[in-house]
Design a protein around this motif. Structure first.
Motif, PDB file in Angstrom:
ATOM      1  N   LEU A  39       0.829  -1.206   0.000  1.00 26.79           N
ATOM      2  CA  LEU A  39       0.000   0.000   0.000  1.00 26.79           C
ATOM      3  C   LEU A  39       0.872   1.269   0.000  1.00 26.79           C
ATOM      4  CD1 LEU A  39      -2.973   0.547  -0.188  1.00 26.79           C
ATOM      5  CD2 LEU A  39      -3.110   0.652   2.290  1.00 26.79           C
ATOM      6  N   ALA A  40       2.051   1.176   0.632  1.00 24.41           N
ATOM      7  CA  ALA A  40       2.936   2.344   0.689  1.00 24.41           C
ATOM      8  C   ALA A  40       3.407   2.753  -0.700  1.00 24.41           C
ATOM      9  CB  ALA A  40       4.140   2.051   1.584  1.00 24.41           C
ATOM     10  N   VAL A  41       3.531   1.796  -1.615  1.00 23.96           N
ATOM     11  CA  VAL A  41       4.029   2.127  -2.961  1.00 23.96           C
ATOM     12  C   VAL A  41       2.889   2.201  -3.979  1.00 23.96           C
ATOM     13  CG1 VAL A  41       6.321   1.172  -2.539  1.00 23.96           C
ATOM     14  CG2 VAL A  41       4.560  -0.297  -3.525  1.00 23.96           C
ATOM     15  N   ALA A  42       1.633   2.195  -3.483  1.00 20.77           N
ATOM     16  CA  ALA A  42       0.485   2.148  -4.399  1.00 20.77           C
ATOM     17  C   ALA A  42       0.125   3.513  -4.986  1.00 20.77           C
ATOM     18  CB  ALA A  42      -0.734   1.557  -3.697  1.00 20.77           C
ATOM     19  N   GLY A  43       0.768   4.574  -4.535  1.00 21.31           N
ATOM     20  CA  GLY A  43       0.463   5.899  -5.084  1.00 21.31           C
ATOM     21  C   GLY A  43      -0.662   6.570  -4.310  1.00 21.31           C
ATOM     22  N   ASP A  44      -1.046   7.771  -4.777  1.00 22.73           N
ATOM     23  CA  ASP A  44      -2.027   8.567  -4.055  1.00 22.73           C
ATOM     24  C   ASP A  44      -3.431   7.968  -4.090  1.00 22.73           C
ATOM     25  OD1 ASP A  44      -0.270  10.448  -3.199  1.00 22.73           O
ATOM     26  OD2 ASP A  44      -0.523  11.733  -4.962  1.00 22.73           O
ATOM     27  N   ARG A  45      -3.749   7.307  -5.199  1.00 26.78           N
ATOM     28  CA  ARG A  45      -5.087   6.716  -5.359  1.00 26.78           C
ATOM     29  C   ARG A  45      -4.919   5.227  -5.587  1.00 26.78           C
ATOM     30  NH1 ARG A  45      -9.244   9.969  -4.118  1.00 26.78           N
ATOM     31  NH2 ARG A  45      -8.345  12.035  -4.066  1.00 26.78           N
ATOM     32  N   PRO A  46      -4.880   4.432  -4.521  1.00 22.70           N
ATOM     33  CA  PRO A  46      -4.653   2.998  -4.708  1.00 22.70           C
ATOM     34  C   PRO A  46      -5.728   2.384  -5.613  1.00 22.70           C
ATOM     35  CG  PRO A  46      -4.530   3.587  -2.391  1.00 22.70           C
ATOM     36  CD  PRO A  46      -5.030   4.796  -3.117  1.00 22.70           C
ATOM     37  N   ASP A  47      -5.295   1.492  -6.500  1.00 21.44           N
ATOM     38  CA  ASP A  47      -6.212   0.826  -7.408  1.00 21.44           C
ATOM     39  C   ASP A  47      -7.218  -0.010  -6.609  1.00 21.44           C
ATOM     40  OD1 ASP A  47      -6.704  -0.164 -10.280  1.00 21.44           O
ATOM     41  OD2 ASP A  47      -6.551  -2.004  -9.109  1.00 21.44           O
ATOM     42  N   PRO A  48      -8.516   0.020  -7.010  1.00 20.24           N
ATOM     43  CA  PRO A  48      -9.517  -0.750  -6.248  1.00 20.24           C
ATOM     44  C   PRO A  48      -9.175  -2.233  -6.121  1.00 20.24           C
ATOM     45  CG  PRO A  48     -10.592   0.722  -7.806  1.00 20.24           C
ATOM     46  CD  PRO A  48      -9.122   0.818  -8.091  1.00 20.24           C
ATOM     47  N   ARG A  49      -8.498  -2.793  -7.144  1.00 20.36           N
ATOM     48  CA  ARG A  49      -8.149  -4.225  -7.049  1.00 20.36           C
ATOM     49  C   ARG A  49      -7.061  -4.447  -6.011  1.00 20.36           C
ATOM     50  NH1 ARG A  49      -9.180  -3.415 -12.516  1.00 20.36           N
ATOM     51  NH2 ARG A  49     -11.006  -4.575 -13.213  1.00 20.36           N
ATOM     52  N   HIS A  87     -11.062   1.162  10.227  1.00 21.00           N
ATOM     53  CA  HIS A  87     -10.720   0.367  11.413  1.00 21.00           C
ATOM     54  C   HIS A  87      -9.271  -0.119  11.369  1.00 21.00           C
ATOM     55  CE1 HIS A  87     -14.428   0.058  13.821  1.00 21.00           C
ATOM     56  NE2 HIS A  87     -14.971   0.464  12.696  1.00 21.00           N
ATOM     57  N   LEU A  88      -8.786  -0.452  10.169  1.00 23.14           N
ATOM     58  CA  LEU A  88      -7.368  -0.826  10.039  1.00 23.14           C
ATOM     59  C   LEU A  88      -6.477   0.343  10.434  1.00 23.14           C
ATOM     60  CD1 LEU A  88      -6.885  -2.659   6.626  1.00 23.14           C
ATOM     61  CD2 LEU A  88      -6.299  -3.540   8.888  1.00 23.14           C
ATOM     62  N   ARG A  89      -6.859   1.528   9.954  1.00 26.86           N
ATOM     63  CA  ARG A  89      -6.079   2.730  10.245  1.00 26.86           C
ATOM     64  C   ARG A  89      -6.064   2.998  11.750  1.00 26.86           C
ATOM     65  NH1 ARG A  89      -5.289   7.493  12.998  1.00 26.86           N
ATOM     66  NH2 ARG A  89      -3.856   8.766  11.819  1.00 26.86           N
ATOM     67  N   ALA A  90      -7.247   2.878  12.385  1.00 29.23           N
ATOM     68  CA  ALA A  90      -7.323   3.137  13.819  1.00 29.23           C
ATOM     69  C   ALA A  90      -6.467   2.133  14.583  1.00 29.23           C
ATOM     70  CB  ALA A  90      -8.776   3.064  14.280  1.00 29.23           C
ATOM     71  N   ARG A  91      -6.428   0.915  14.091  1.00 30.63           N
ATOM     72  CA  ARG A  91      -5.646  -0.109  14.772  1.00 30.63           C
ATOM     73  C   ARG A  91      -4.145   0.185  14.692  1.00 30.63           C
ATOM     74  NH1 ARG A  91      -6.353  -6.665  14.466  1.00 30.63           N
ATOM     75  NH2 ARG A  91      -5.010  -6.964  16.256  1.00 30.63           N
ATOM     76  N   PHE A 230      -8.760   4.984   1.721  1.00 34.88           N
ATOM     77  CA  PHE A 230      -7.667   4.227   1.088  1.00 34.88           C
ATOM     78  C   PHE A 230      -6.451   5.132   0.885  1.00 34.88           C
ATOM     79  CE2 PHE A 230     -11.540   2.394  -1.238  1.00 34.88           C
ATOM     80  CZ  PHE A 230     -11.812   1.501  -0.219  1.00 34.88           C
ATOM     81  N   ALA A 231      -6.715   6.359   0.382  1.00 30.90           N
ATOM     82  CA  ALA A 231      -5.610   7.294   0.137  1.00 30.90           C
ATOM     83  C   ALA A 231      -4.943   7.695   1.453  1.00 30.90           C
ATOM     84  CB  ALA A 231      -6.121   8.525  -0.596  1.00 30.90           C
ATOM     85  N   LEU A 232      -5.772   7.855   2.502  1.00 27.88           N
ATOM     86  CA  LEU A 232      -5.230   8.232   3.808  1.00 27.88           C
ATOM     87  C   LEU A 232      -4.263   7.164   4.338  1.00 27.88           C
ATOM     88  CD1 LEU A 232      -5.498   9.894   6.570  1.00 27.88           C
ATOM     89  CD2 LEU A 232      -7.151   8.125   7.174  1.00 27.88           C
ATOM     90  N   LEU A 233      -4.707   5.902   4.320  1.00 32.02           N
ATOM     91  CA  LEU A 233      -3.862   4.829   4.851  1.00 32.02           C
ATOM     92  C   LEU A 233      -2.597   4.677   4.001  1.00 32.02           C
ATOM     93  CD1 LEU A 233      -3.636   2.662   7.035  1.00 32.02           C
ATOM     94  CD2 LEU A 233      -4.861   1.081   5.525  1.00 32.02           C
ATOM     95  N   ALA A 234      -2.768   4.789   2.662  1.00 26.56           N
ATOM     96  CA  ALA A 234      -1.601   4.680   1.776  1.00 26.56           C
ATOM     97  C   ALA A 234      -0.589   5.782   2.078  1.00 26.56           C
ATOM     98  CB  ALA A 234      -2.041   4.749   0.314  1.00 26.56           C
ATOM     99  N   ARG A 235      -1.098   7.000   2.327  1.00 30.11           N
ATOM    100  CA  ARG A 235      -0.192   8.125   2.594  1.00 30.11           C
ATOM    101  C   ARG A 235       0.568   7.905   3.897  1.00 30.11           C
ATOM    102  NH1 ARG A 235      -3.818  12.106   2.076  1.00 30.11           N
ATOM    103  NH2 ARG A 235      -4.109  12.476   4.277  1.00 30.11           N
ATOM    104  N   GLY A 240       5.865   5.836   6.472  1.00 30.51           N
ATOM    105  CA  GLY A 240       6.614   4.894   7.312  1.00 30.51           C
ATOM    106  C   GLY A 240       7.456   3.923   6.512  1.00 30.51           C
ATOM    107  N   ALA A 241       7.530   4.123   5.175  1.00 29.92           N
ATOM    108  CA  ALA A 241       8.208   3.133   4.326  1.00 29.92           C
ATOM    109  C   ALA A 241       9.709   3.045   4.643  1.00 29.92           C
ATOM    110  CB  ALA A 241       7.992   3.465   2.860  1.00 29.92           C
ATOM    111  N   ALA A 242      10.349   4.201   4.911  1.00 28.90           N
ATOM    112  CA  ALA A 242      11.789   4.185   5.195  1.00 28.90           C
ATOM    113  C   ALA A 242      12.055   3.442   6.497  1.00 28.90           C
ATOM    114  CB  ALA A 242      12.319   5.614   5.275  1.00 28.90           C
ATOM    115  N   ARG A 243      11.154   3.629   7.462  1.00 24.06           N
ATOM    116  CA  ARG A 243      11.314   2.931   8.739  1.00 24.06           C
ATOM    117  C   ARG A 243      11.142   1.410   8.535  1.00 24.06           C
ATOM    118  NH1 ARG A 243       9.971   3.088  14.937  1.00 24.06           N
ATOM    119  NH2 ARG A 243      10.168   0.850  15.051  1.00 24.06           N
TER     120      ARG A 243
END
Ligand SMILES: [Zn+2]
Length: 291
Positions: A39-49, A87-91, A230-235, A240-243
């Protein structure tokens, strides 16, 4: 905690099977490092698939379906998919969130913080929702359903003006007197009928309301923004990708585990091993009370 148990999550709409039974009770597992990276490398608008794959990997079960795959998560409503993602984001990052928006008032342009609690955006809805909503039109009885991940995936593949894409979506969602519509059939309906269908869906939807309101700190103008979960979680995962890379490096360097094995671990387990490693390297007890 080394092992995170799945958390129960009740979908607002749920998945209806061929017998008309609704499956709403799911189990949400933590994301693995691999999911985080994807998801970190999926871009600003992650593809629905890609979102369907991600949700399938962290939805442990759904109702009577013991295994969940991407075909099943793509059949979930857009609202259910947003609900799961919030809910994933909150977790991962907690229930509170601060968004920043620029004031739209002419000559102002100040930056404003909009604070949100995800639990208030995606509350539990105990009442079951109908599979489709009905509207009486002069042309007949219309039935409209909520858009799904599959609808979003089809739309993502179609270029063209917004009006054409909108007609394509509505033609997939609406039947009149049990007959499916074509995009031209949808456009041929009188504007009043199309409006009545849109209102029925807007009022009957179980999807989280993602419209947020804030106040400009300088001129007190109202700010409106629309949250894309989706965009929020991806962003946030991109941040956190470098970490994540350095976690893989550190665990691989010291334990000699493969990248694949390390990325199969959820974050809490990676962090726990890193904590044990730090204790070991600093000569401290691995576990409190042990020498
Ligand atoms: Zn302002």
């Amino acid at each position: 905690m080394m092992f995170e148990p799945p958390i129960p999550v009740l979908l607002p709409h749920g998945l209806f099977d061929e017998d008309g039974r609704c499956h709403r009770q799911g189990e949400l597992r933590p994301l693995t490092g691999r999911d985080e990276w994807t998801l970190a490398v999926a871009g600003d608008r992650p593809d629905p698939r890609a979102v369907s794959e991600l949700l399938a990997s962290c939805l442990g079960r759904l109702g009577d379906y013991p295994r969940v795959d991407a075909a099943l998560t793509s059949a979930l409503t857009r609202g259910d998919r947003h609900h799961l993602t919030l809910h994933l984001r909150a977790r991962m990052y907690g229930d509170r969130m601060s968004l920043v928006a620029r004031c739209p008032a002419p000559g102002c342009g100040a930056m404003a913080d909009v604070d949100v609690r995800l639990s208030t955006l995606a509350p539990e809805r105990p009442d079951a929702a109908p599979e489709v909503l009905s509207v009486a039109l002069p042309e007949g009885r219309a039935e409209v359903r909520e858009p799904t991940g599959e609808d979003d995936a089809v739309l993502a593949d179609v270029a063209g003006p917004r009006s054409e894409r909108s007609a394509l979506l509505w033609s997939r969602l609406v039947e009149v007197d049990g007959r499916p519509l074509t995009p031209d059939g949808w456009k041929a309906l009188p504007a009043k009928s199309r409006h009545a269908v849109a209102v029925a869906l807007a009022e009957g939807t179980t999807a989280p309301d993602l419209g947020l309101l804030g106040r400009c700190p300088r001129c007190a103008a109202w700010l409106e923004l629309e949250l894309d979960p989706f965009a929020l979680l991806a962003r946030e995962l991109r941040g956190g990708a470098a970490r994540l890379e350095s976690e893989v490096h550190c665990l691989a360097f010291h334990y000699h585990w493969s990248e694949t094995d390390i990325l199969a671990l959820p974050r809490a387990r990676r962090w726990r091993y890193l904590e044990l490693l730090r204790n070991e390297l600093e000569g401290r007890p691995l576990v409190d009370g042990w020498s």
